[in-house]
Scaffold this motif. Structure first.
Motif, PDB file in Angstrom:
ATOM      1  N   LEU A   1       0.840  -1.204   0.000  1.00 50.31           N
ATOM      2  CA  LEU A   1       0.000   0.000   0.000  1.00 50.31           C
ATOM      3  C   LEU A   1       0.870   1.247   0.000  1.00 50.31           C
ATOM      4  O   LEU A   1       0.614   2.214   0.711  1.00 50.31           O
ATOM      5  N   GLN A   2       1.878   1.238  -0.820  1.00 47.91           N
ATOM      6  CA  GLN A   2       2.796   2.374  -0.909  1.00 47.91           C
ATOM      7  C   GLN A   2       2.108   3.577  -1.527  1.00 47.91           C
ATOM      8  O   GLN A   2       1.347   3.454  -2.473  1.00 47.91           O
ATOM      9  N   ARG A   3       2.357   4.779  -0.966  1.00 42.57           N
ATOM     10  CA  ARG A   3       1.802   6.000  -1.555  1.00 42.57           C
ATOM     11  C   ARG A   3       2.730   6.487  -2.664  1.00 42.57           C
ATOM     12  O   ARG A   3       3.927   6.682  -2.454  1.00 42.57           O
ATOM     13  N   ASN A   4       2.159   6.730  -3.846  1.00 39.97           N
ATOM     14  CA  ASN A   4       2.931   7.141  -5.017  1.00 39.97           C
ATOM     15  C   ASN A   4       2.352   8.426  -5.597  1.00 39.97           C
ATOM     16  O   ASN A   4       1.181   8.756  -5.374  1.00 39.97           O
ATOM     17  N   ASP A   5       3.173   9.140  -6.377  1.00 36.11           N
ATOM     18  CA  ASP A   5       2.669  10.299  -7.115  1.00 36.11           C
ATOM     19  C   ASP A   5       2.573   9.937  -8.590  1.00 36.11           C
ATOM     20  O   ASP A   5       2.850   8.808  -8.996  1.00 36.11           O
ATOM     21  N   ALA A   6       2.181  10.912  -9.414  1.00 33.32           N
ATOM     22  CA  ALA A   6       1.950  10.630 -10.836  1.00 33.32           C
ATOM     23  C   ALA A   6       3.216  10.212 -11.565  1.00 33.32           C
ATOM     24  O   ALA A   6       3.160   9.489 -12.558  1.00 33.32           O
ATOM     25  N   ALA A   7       4.384  10.649 -11.071  1.00 35.37           N
ATOM     26  CA  ALA A   7       5.635  10.356 -11.766  1.00 35.37           C
ATOM     27  C   ALA A   7       6.247   9.037 -11.322  1.00 35.37           C
ATOM     28  O   ALA A   7       7.263   8.614 -11.859  1.00 35.37           O
ATOM     29  N   THR A   8       5.633   8.370 -10.332  1.00 32.95           N
ATOM     30  CA  THR A   8       6.208   7.154  -9.766  1.00 32.95           C
ATOM     31  C   THR A   8       5.504   5.919 -10.309  1.00 32.95           C
ATOM     32  O   THR A   8       4.281   5.827 -10.260  1.00 32.95           O
ATOM     33  N   ALA A   9       6.288   4.966 -10.821  1.00 32.11           N
ATOM     34  CA  ALA A   9       5.765   3.666 -11.214  1.00 32.11           C
ATOM     35  C   ALA A   9       6.075   2.676 -10.092  1.00 32.11           C
ATOM     36  O   ALA A   9       7.097   2.787  -9.417  1.00 32.11           O
ATOM     37  N   SER A  10       5.205   1.717  -9.880  1.00 34.94           N
ATOM     38  CA  SER A  10       5.381   0.781  -8.777  1.00 34.94           C
ATOM     39  C   SER A  10       4.948  -0.607  -9.212  1.00 34.94           C
ATOM     40  O   SER A  10       4.012  -0.760  -9.995  1.00 34.94           O
ATOM     41  N   GLY A  11       5.634  -1.643  -8.676  1.00 30.50           N
ATOM     42  CA  GLY A  11       5.361  -3.005  -9.085  1.00 30.50           C
ATOM     43  C   GLY A  11       4.709  -3.838  -8.002  1.00 30.50           C
ATOM     44  O   GLY A  11       4.843  -3.564  -6.813  1.00 30.50           O
ATOM     45  N   VAL A  12       3.972  -4.862  -8.428  1.00 31.17           N
ATOM     46  CA  VAL A  12       3.336  -5.817  -7.535  1.00 31.17           C
ATOM     47  C   VAL A  12       3.570  -7.221  -8.088  1.00 31.17           C
ATOM     48  O   VAL A  12       3.940  -7.406  -9.249  1.00 31.17           O
ATOM     49  N   GLY A  13       3.333  -8.230  -7.237  1.00 32.24           N
ATOM     50  CA  GLY A  13       3.518  -9.603  -7.648  1.00 32.24           C
ATOM     51  C   GLY A  13       2.280 -10.174  -8.314  1.00 32.24           C
ATOM     52  O   GLY A  13       1.160  -9.865  -7.935  1.00 32.24           O
ATOM     53  N   ILE A  14       2.468 -11.025  -9.325  1.00 32.04           N
ATOM     54  CA  ILE A  14       1.368 -11.728  -9.985  1.00 32.04           C
ATOM     55  C   ILE A  14       1.795 -13.168 -10.242  1.00 32.04           C
ATOM     56  O   ILE A  14       2.996 -13.498 -10.173  1.00 32.04           O
ATOM     57  N   ILE A  15       0.822 -14.050 -10.536  1.00 23.95           N
ATOM     58  CA  ILE A  15       1.139 -15.442 -10.827  1.00 23.95           C
ATOM     59  C   ILE A  15       0.411 -15.880 -12.092  1.00 23.95           C
ATOM     60  O   ILE A  15      -0.515 -15.208 -12.557  1.00 23.95           O
ATOM     61  N   ALA A  16       0.819 -17.024 -12.625  1.00 27.38           N
ATOM     62  CA  ALA A  16       0.247 -17.507 -13.885  1.00 27.38           C
ATOM     63  C   ALA A  16      -1.217 -17.866 -13.752  1.00 27.38           C
ATOM     64  O   ALA A  16      -1.990 -17.760 -14.710  1.00 27.38           O
ATOM     65  N   ALA A  17      -1.637 -18.305 -12.560  1.00 27.15           N
ATOM     66  CA  ALA A  17      -3.036 -18.689 -12.374  1.00 27.15           C
ATOM     67  C   ALA A  17      -3.969 -17.495 -12.321  1.00 27.15           C
ATOM     68  O   ALA A  17      -5.186 -17.652 -12.368  1.00 27.15           O
ATOM     69  N   GLY A  18      -3.403 -16.279 -12.211  1.00 31.40           N
ATOM     70  CA  GLY A  18      -4.223 -15.070 -12.208  1.00 31.40           C
ATOM     71  C   GLY A  18      -4.178 -14.351 -10.872  1.00 31.40           C
ATOM     72  O   GLY A  18      -4.235 -14.968  -9.811  1.00 31.40           O
ATOM     73  N   SER A  19      -4.055 -13.036 -10.924  1.00 30.36           N
ATOM     74  CA  SER A  19      -4.022 -12.188  -9.730  1.00 30.36           C
ATOM     75  C   SER A  19      -4.916 -10.986  -9.953  1.00 30.36           C
ATOM     76  O   SER A  19      -5.216 -10.611 -11.098  1.00 30.36           O
ATOM     77  N   VAL A  20      -5.339 -10.345  -8.846  1.00 30.44           N
ATOM     78  CA  VAL A  20      -6.148  -9.133  -8.903  1.00 30.44           C
ATOM     79  C   VAL A  20      -5.404  -8.009  -8.208  1.00 30.44           C
ATOM     80  O   VAL A  20      -4.875  -8.193  -7.093  1.00 30.44           O
ATOM     81  N   VAL A  21      -5.334  -6.843  -8.839  1.00 37.21           N
ATOM     82  CA  VAL A  21      -4.737  -5.636  -8.260  1.00 37.21           C
ATOM     83  C   VAL A  21      -5.833  -4.577  -8.186  1.00 37.21           C
ATOM     84  O   VAL A  21      -6.546  -4.347  -9.174  1.00 37.21           O
ATOM     85  N   LEU A  22      -5.987  -3.938  -7.019  1.00 32.23           N
ATOM     86  CA  LEU A  22      -7.041  -2.943  -6.811  1.00 32.23           C
ATOM     87  C   LEU A  22      -6.411  -1.583  -6.560  1.00 32.23           C
ATOM     88  O   LEU A  22      -6.260  -1.145  -5.417  1.00 32.23           O
ATOM     89  N   ALA A  23      -5.972  -0.904  -7.613  1.00 28.66           N
ATOM     90  CA  ALA A  23      -5.322   0.405  -7.476  1.00 28.66           C
ATOM     91  C   ALA A  23      -6.365   1.470  -7.141  1.00 28.66           C
ATOM     92  O   ALA A  23      -7.472   1.464  -7.677  1.00 28.66           O
ATOM     93  N   ARG A  24      -5.990   2.389  -6.234  1.00 32.95           N
ATOM     94  CA  ARG A  24      -6.870   3.493  -5.839  1.00 32.95           C
ATOM     95  C   ARG A  24      -6.071   4.774  -5.792  1.00 32.95           C
ATOM     96  O   ARG A  24      -4.838   4.760  -5.628  1.00 32.95           O
ATOM     97  N   GLY A  25      -6.771   5.925  -5.869  1.00 40.65           N
ATOM     98  CA  GLY A  25      -6.070   7.195  -5.755  1.00 40.65           C
ATOM     99  C   GLY A  25      -6.999   8.381  -5.896  1.00 40.65           C
ATOM    100  O   GLY A  25      -8.220   8.234  -6.052  1.00 40.65           O
ATOM    101  N   VAL A  26      -6.403   9.587  -5.816  1.00 37.58           N
ATOM    102  CA  VAL A  26      -7.123  10.848  -5.986  1.00 37.58           C
ATOM    103  C   VAL A  26      -6.351  11.690  -6.993  1.00 37.58           C
ATOM    104  O   VAL A  26      -5.137  11.903  -6.849  1.00 37.58           O
ATOM    105  N   LEU A  27      -7.063  12.170  -8.032  1.00 37.60           N
ATOM    106  CA  LEU A  27      -6.478  13.016  -9.080  1.00 37.60           C
ATOM    107  C   LEU A  27      -7.008  14.437  -8.935  1.00 37.60           C
ATOM    108  O   LEU A  27      -8.215  14.641  -8.861  1.00 37.60           O
ATOM    109  N   ARG A  28      -6.091  15.399  -8.884  1.00 40.95           N
ATOM    110  CA  ARG A  28      -6.475  16.814  -8.838  1.00 40.95           C
ATOM    111  C   ARG A  28      -5.951  17.472 -10.111  1.00 40.95           C
ATOM    112  O   ARG A  28      -4.740  17.607 -10.297  1.00 40.95           O
ATOM    113  N   VAL A  29      -6.869  17.869 -10.994  1.00 40.75           N
ATOM    114  CA  VAL A  29      -6.504  18.451 -12.287  1.00 40.75           C
ATOM    115  C   VAL A  29      -6.277  19.942 -12.124  1.00 40.75           C
ATOM    116  O   VAL A  29      -7.033  20.629 -11.435  1.00 40.75           O
ATOM    117  N   GLY A  30      -5.230  20.445 -12.758  1.00 37.74           N
ATOM    118  CA  GLY A  30      -4.936  21.867 -12.732  1.00 37.74           C
ATOM    119  C   GLY A  30      -5.718  22.627 -13.787  1.00 37.74           C
ATOM    120  O   GLY A  30      -6.848  22.268 -14.131  1.00 37.74           O
TER     121      GLY A  30
END
Length: 401
Positions: free
Chosen positions: A338-367
């Motif tokens: 649950l690392q906090r990232n900004d728009a310029a940061t890419a981040s990795g998670v683990g997955i497997i061949a049988a299938g994994s689910v990733v639930l990314a969340r965030g807040v976008l503030r448009v200028g």
């Protein structure tokens, strides 16, 4: 199985005050709701909802004059416009067959007070057709295949008809009879009038002879709003109509606040260079705040894993977390990242061949610059076995400010 004749319909919506692309969606529904394609032995049902991308949509539709489709006549398309901040509109149109795409402004009338359409440039003019053969000129009274001259007296003489009304009167040489024009004869008209008068007199006598000819008034008094109570009912009805209109506006606005896009095809990647996802992107408006929610259905070699990132409009700020198991996971059981990232940061998670689910969340503030929120991803470690983001993966934006 192939469809009957189709034609591409396009549309572009902009705000007439600012020139900015409108947001929202359009719904295209066939009328009647079910068409039968006899040529291909299939039933055509439903329609579609299409989210505006940069204010525009483009969709191929079965033409309303397509051959071999029942009903043979009376088919239409219904256009429903659900544009953010604008009233709901619903309008029908016919779609004739054609090779070129056609803009919605050529099919339905636009309301100048509402969000307007932008018409594309006109196509090139077609070639001039060949001139047909001209008949020879002749004199007055020439034959059927001879053209008259402009000075022919039959074209210059006004030839005003002489007065001849008297000839059509009774007893004249060319009388107009009632039968000739489908009129009622005096005798027949009188007979009908006499019959109607007798029937009315009979009904009046029966009514007057009844013991209580107006006895239904007591029942009516208990069923209807009495005139003596004044026009208070109008106030209640007007208030109800205002409340209904307000609810419709709120529903239209609420529908525009939450938008989503789902992948319709699996997408594989075999390298660790971030790239834009083929389908997971949505437009955002200047100064808007959005809740970002993603459901990512993915699979691949555990040695490759999945790295995620984003592309946002200039000046926008994004705070997000990946919400997946840690990299190197081999069985979907382990520490949640649950690392906090900004728009310029890419981040990795683990997955497997049988299938994994990733639930990314965030807040976008448009200028001050509107644009697009675009999901980006790649393998964490380049691997010959593809890492796949699968059909059904979903990106959802909910505007909160």
């Amino acid at each position: 199985m192939p469809l009957p004749t189709t034609r591409v319909v396009t549309g572009h919506y902009v705000n007439p005050a600012t020139g900015a692309n409108a947001t929202g969606r359009v719904v295209l529904t066939p009328y009647p709701g079910v068409w039968t394609d006899e040529t291909h032995d299939q039933v055509l049902t439903g329609g579609g909802t299409f989210t505006l991308v940069d204010g525009a949509f483009e969709q191929a539709l079965v033409t309303t004059d397509a051959a071999g489709v029942e009903p043979a006549t009376g088919r239409l398309w219904i256009l429903e416009e659900r544009i953010a901040g604008r009233p709901y509109r619903r309008r029908p149109f016919a779609l004739d067959a054609g090779v070129d795409s056609i803009d919605v402004t050529d099919l339905v009338d636009a309301d100048p007070a509402e969000v307007t359409y932008v018409r594309g440039p006109e196509g090139p003019a077609g070639e001039q057709g060949l001139a047909g053969p001209q008949p020879p000129l002749g004199a007055a009274g020439a034959g059927a295949n001879i053209a008259l001259r402009s000075t022919d007296p039959t074209t210059t003489d006004a030839r005003t008809p002489t007065a001849h009304a008297a000839s059509h009167g009774t007893g004249s040489t060319d009388p107009v009879t009632p039968a000739a024009i489908g009129a009622e004869t005096p005798a027949a008209a009188q007979a009908k009038a006499d019959g109607a008068q007798a029937a009315a007199a009979s009904a009046l006598s029966a009514h007057a002879a009844a013991s209580d000819p107006h006895g239904d008034r007591a029942w009516a008094t208990g069923q209807f709003y009495p005139l003596a109570s004044g026009n208070a009912l109008n106030g209640y009805v007007d208030d109800a109509l205002l409340r209904i209109a307000d609810l419709e506006t709120r529903m239209t606005n609420a529908e525009a606040e939450t938008r989503s896009i789902a992948k319709t095809a699996d997408e594989p990647i075999t390298n660790n260079t971030l790239q834009d996802d083929n389908e997971l992107l949505l437009s955002v408006v200047a100064h808007g705040w959005y809740e970002v929610a993603m459901y990512i259905d993915t699979e691949g070699d555990p040695a490759a894993d999945l790295t995620m990132g984003w592309s946002v409009p200039a000046g926008a700020a994004l705070s997000w977390t990946e919400s997946g198991v840690s990299a190197g996971n081999t069985n979907n059981i382990g520490s949640i990242k649950l690392q906090r990232n900004d728009a310029a940061t890419a981040s990795g998670v683990g997955i497997i061949a049988a299938g994994s689910v990733v639930l990314a969340r965030g807040v976008l503030r448009v200028g001050a610059t509107a644009g697009t929120l675009q999901f980006r991803w790649a393998q964490t470690s380049t691997n010959a076995t593809p890492t796949i983001v699968k059909t059904g993966s979903l990106l959802k934006l909910t505007r909160v400010a």
